[in-house]
Design a protein around this motif. Sequence first.
Motif, mmCIF file in Angstrom:
data_model
loop_
_atom_site.group_PDB
_atom_site.id
_atom_site.type_symbol
_atom_site.label_atom_id
_atom_site.label_comp_id
_atom_site.label_asym_id
_atom_site.label_seq_id
_atom_site.Cartn_x
_atom_site.Cartn_y
_atom_site.Cartn_z
ATOM 1 N N VAL A 118 6.570 10.042 3.022
ATOM 2 C CA VAL A 118 6.087 11.414 2.798
ATOM 3 C C VAL A 118 4.784 11.680 3.567
ATOM 4 O O VAL A 118 4.133 12.683 3.348
ATOM 5 C CB VAL A 118 5.880 11.699 1.287
ATOM 6 C CG1 VAL A 118 7.205 11.657 0.542
ATOM 7 C CG2 VAL A 118 4.869 10.742 0.678
ATOM 8 N N LEU A 119 4.455 10.745 4.444
ATOM 9 C CA LEU A 119 3.232 10.866 5.257
ATOM 10 C C LEU A 119 1.984 11.100 4.407
ATOM 11 O O LEU A 119 1.153 11.954 4.727
ATOM 12 C CB LEU A 119 3.385 11.977 6.308
ATOM 13 C CG LEU A 119 4.097 11.595 7.607
ATOM 14 C CD1 LEU A 119 4.021 12.738 8.606
ATOM 15 C CD2 LEU A 119 3.544 10.319 8.216
ATOM 16 N N CYS A 120 1.888 10.348 3.335
ATOM 17 C CA CYS A 120 0.710 10.487 2.468
ATOM 18 C C CYS A 120 -0.527 9.834 3.091
ATOM 19 O O CYS A 120 -1.639 10.035 2.620
ATOM 20 C CB CYS A 120 0.990 9.866 1.099
ATOM 21 S SG CYS A 120 1.175 8.078 1.145
ATOM 22 N N THR A 121 -0.309 9.034 4.128
ATOM 23 C CA THR A 121 -1.359 8.329 4.898
ATOM 24 C C THR A 121 -2.115 7.281 4.079
ATOM 25 O O THR A 121 -3.239 6.930 4.410
ATOM 26 C CB THR A 121 -2.379 9.309 5.553
ATOM 27 O OG1 THR A 121 -3.221 9.870 4.544
ATOM 28 C CG2 THR A 121 -1.697 10.431 6.313
ATOM 29 N N ARG A 122 -1.504 6.785 3.029
ATOM 30 C CA ARG A 122 -2.195 5.785 2.206
ATOM 31 C C ARG A 122 -1.924 4.353 2.637
ATOM 32 O O ARG A 122 -2.528 3.430 2.103
ATOM 33 C CB ARG A 122 -1.781 5.950 0.742
ATOM 34 C CG ARG A 122 -2.420 7.176 0.132
ATOM 35 C CD ARG A 122 -2.157 7.239 -1.347
ATOM 36 N NE ARG A 122 -2.617 8.512 -1.868
ATOM 37 C CZ ARG A 122 -2.060 9.153 -2.863
ATOM 38 N NH1 ARG A 122 -1.017 8.649 -3.465
ATOM 39 N NH2 ARG A 122 -2.534 10.297 -3.279
ATOM 40 N N CYS A 123 -0.992 4.161 3.563
ATOM 41 C CA CYS A 123 -0.694 2.776 3.942
ATOM 42 C C CYS A 123 -1.842 2.209 4.770
ATOM 43 O O CYS A 123 -2.499 2.925 5.521
ATOM 44 C CB CYS A 123 0.631 2.673 4.690
ATOM 45 S SG CYS A 123 0.980 3.999 5.821
ATOM 46 N N TYR A 124 -2.036 0.915 4.591
ATOM 47 C CA TYR A 124 -3.187 0.256 5.194
ATOM 48 C C TYR A 124 -2.749 -0.983 5.958
ATOM 49 O O TYR A 124 -2.042 -1.843 5.421
ATOM 50 C CB TYR A 124 -4.182 -0.134 4.100
ATOM 51 C CG TYR A 124 -5.298 -1.006 4.608
ATOM 52 C CD1 TYR A 124 -6.294 -0.474 5.429
ATOM 53 C CD2 TYR A 124 -5.356 -2.359 4.283
ATOM 54 C CE1 TYR A 124 -7.314 -1.280 5.919
ATOM 55 C CE2 TYR A 124 -6.373 -3.169 4.760
ATOM 56 C CZ TYR A 124 -7.344 -2.622 5.583
ATOM 57 O OH TYR A 124 -8.348 -3.413 6.068
ATOM 58 N N CYS A 125 -3.180 -1.038 7.204
ATOM 59 C CA CYS A 125 -2.921 -2.228 8.026
ATOM 60 C C CYS A 125 -4.261 -2.888 8.323
ATOM 61 O O CYS A 125 -5.137 -2.260 8.932
ATOM 62 C CB CYS A 125 -2.236 -1.832 9.330
ATOM 63 S SG CYS A 125 -2.209 -3.186 10.530
ATOM 64 N N PRO A 126 -4.442 -4.149 7.929
ATOM 65 C CA PRO A 126 -5.721 -4.817 8.182
ATOM 66 C C PRO A 126 -6.011 -5.014 9.662
ATOM 67 O O PRO A 126 -7.145 -5.294 10.042
ATOM 68 C CB PRO A 126 -5.582 -6.157 7.448
ATOM 69 C CG PRO A 126 -4.137 -6.339 7.202
ATOM 70 C CD PRO A 126 -3.504 -4.992 7.184
ATOM 71 N N ASP B 256 -2.563 2.434 13.100
ATOM 72 C CA ASP B 256 -2.457 3.726 12.408
ATOM 73 C C ASP B 256 -0.977 4.007 12.156
ATOM 74 O O ASP B 256 -0.298 4.695 12.940
ATOM 75 C CB ASP B 256 -3.091 4.829 13.268
ATOM 76 C CG ASP B 256 -3.188 6.157 12.511
ATOM 77 O OD1 ASP B 256 -2.507 6.304 11.488
ATOM 78 O OD2 ASP B 256 -3.933 7.034 12.973
ATOM 79 N N ILE B 257 -0.487 3.450 11.056
ATOM 80 C CA ILE B 257 0.952 3.524 10.764
ATOM 81 C C ILE B 257 1.433 4.974 10.606
ATOM 82 O O ILE B 257 2.439 5.352 11.215
ATOM 83 C CB ILE B 257 1.296 2.678 9.512
ATOM 84 C CG1 ILE B 257 0.878 1.225 9.725
ATOM 85 C CG2 ILE B 257 2.786 2.776 9.184
ATOM 86 C CD1 ILE B 257 0.892 0.371 8.478
ATOM 87 N N PRO B 258 0.745 5.806 9.805
ATOM 88 C CA PRO B 258 1.245 7.181 9.660
ATOM 89 C C PRO B 258 1.330 7.925 10.992
ATOM 90 O O PRO B 258 2.251 8.714 11.204
ATOM 91 C CB PRO B 258 0.221 7.830 8.720
ATOM 92 C CG PRO B 258 -0.364 6.693 7.955
ATOM 93 C CD PRO B 258 -0.408 5.554 8.922
ATOM 94 N N ALA B 259 0.385 7.654 11.901
ATOM 95 C CA ALA B 259 0.431 8.332 13.215
ATOM 96 C C ALA B 259 1.693 7.926 13.971
ATOM 97 O O ALA B 259 2.323 8.750 14.644
ATOM 98 C CB ALA B 259 -0.815 7.987 14.027
ATOM 99 N N LEU B 260 2.070 6.655 13.863
ATOM 100 C CA LEU B 260 3.267 6.188 14.566
ATOM 101 C C LEU B 260 4.536 6.735 13.912
ATOM 102 O O LEU B 260 5.500 7.086 14.603
ATOM 103 C CB LEU B 260 3.276 4.653 14.614
ATOM 104 C CG LEU B 260 2.176 4.059 15.505
ATOM 105 C CD1 LEU B 260 2.048 2.558 15.299
ATOM 106 C CD2 LEU B 260 2.441 4.367 16.976
ATOM 107 N N SER C 38 0.822 -1.213 0.000
ATOM 108 C CA SER C 38 0.000 0.000 0.000
ATOM 109 C C SER C 38 0.854 1.261 0.000
ATOM 110 O O SER C 38 0.328 2.367 -0.114
ATOM 111 C CB SER C 38 -0.956 0.009 1.206
ATOM 112 O OG SER C 38 -0.238 -0.001 2.426
ATOM 113 N N CYS C 39 2.181 1.098 0.103
ATOM 114 C CA CYS C 39 3.095 2.257 0.091
ATOM 115 C C CYS C 39 3.743 2.397 -1.285
ATOM 116 O O CYS C 39 4.485 1.516 -1.713
ATOM 117 C CB CYS C 39 4.173 2.093 1.159
ATOM 118 S SG CYS C 39 5.370 3.451 1.160
ATOM 119 N N PHE C 40 3.465 3.512 -1.939
ATOM 120 C CA PHE C 40 4.020 3.691 -3.299
ATOM 121 C C PHE C 40 5.537 3.803 -3.260
ATOM 122 O O PHE C 40 6.220 3.420 -4.223
ATOM 123 C CB PHE C 40 3.396 4.923 -3.975
ATOM 124 C CG PHE C 40 3.926 6.239 -3.476
ATOM 125 C CD1 PHE C 40 3.451 6.797 -2.304
ATOM 126 C CD2 PHE C 40 4.917 6.905 -4.175
ATOM 127 C CE1 PHE C 40 3.947 8.005 -1.830
ATOM 128 C CE2 PHE C 40 5.427 8.117 -3.725
ATOM 129 C CZ PHE C 40 4.931 8.663 -2.543
#
Length: 126
Positions: A91-99, A103-107, A41-43
Amino acid sequence: MSEPTNLPVDPEPIREILKNHQQQIRLGLRMCAHCGLCADSCFLYRANDRAPEYMPSYKFLNSIGVLFKKKGKVGKPAVEEMGALVFENCVLCTRCYCPFGIDIPALITLGRRACRSQGVFRAYDK
Ligand code: SF4
Ligand code: SF4
């Protein structure tokens, strides 16, 4: 990145961040199954030959995760390595997804804050 300095790490601001977000960090570390499902999910991960250091989980586990486990007791080189990870590899785009709902971007943001508290940040004026 900011210019490397030889100033020692001041653990107090890091401990403050860890204290104020301990539940969120602890939960993220406990819940992460190291399954790698967030990777695609991370470009940036896909654009960098799927190098592990671009995996979303790698970025939070090896920044705020390490600081949490070591209670902020790390050396400046370690903080600079973390800085490269959270500022250069994300780049903190917040597109990564954890099933599992982490909240990966927050961490990763907390990792950035901890690095910034030590004068390690992205220099935009290069
Ligand atoms: S952050 Fe979520 S998807 Fe990524 S490795 Fe950990 S549990 Fe798996
Ligand atoms: S927030 Fe960072 S880790 Fe998540 S998808 Fe964007 S660049 Fe990748």
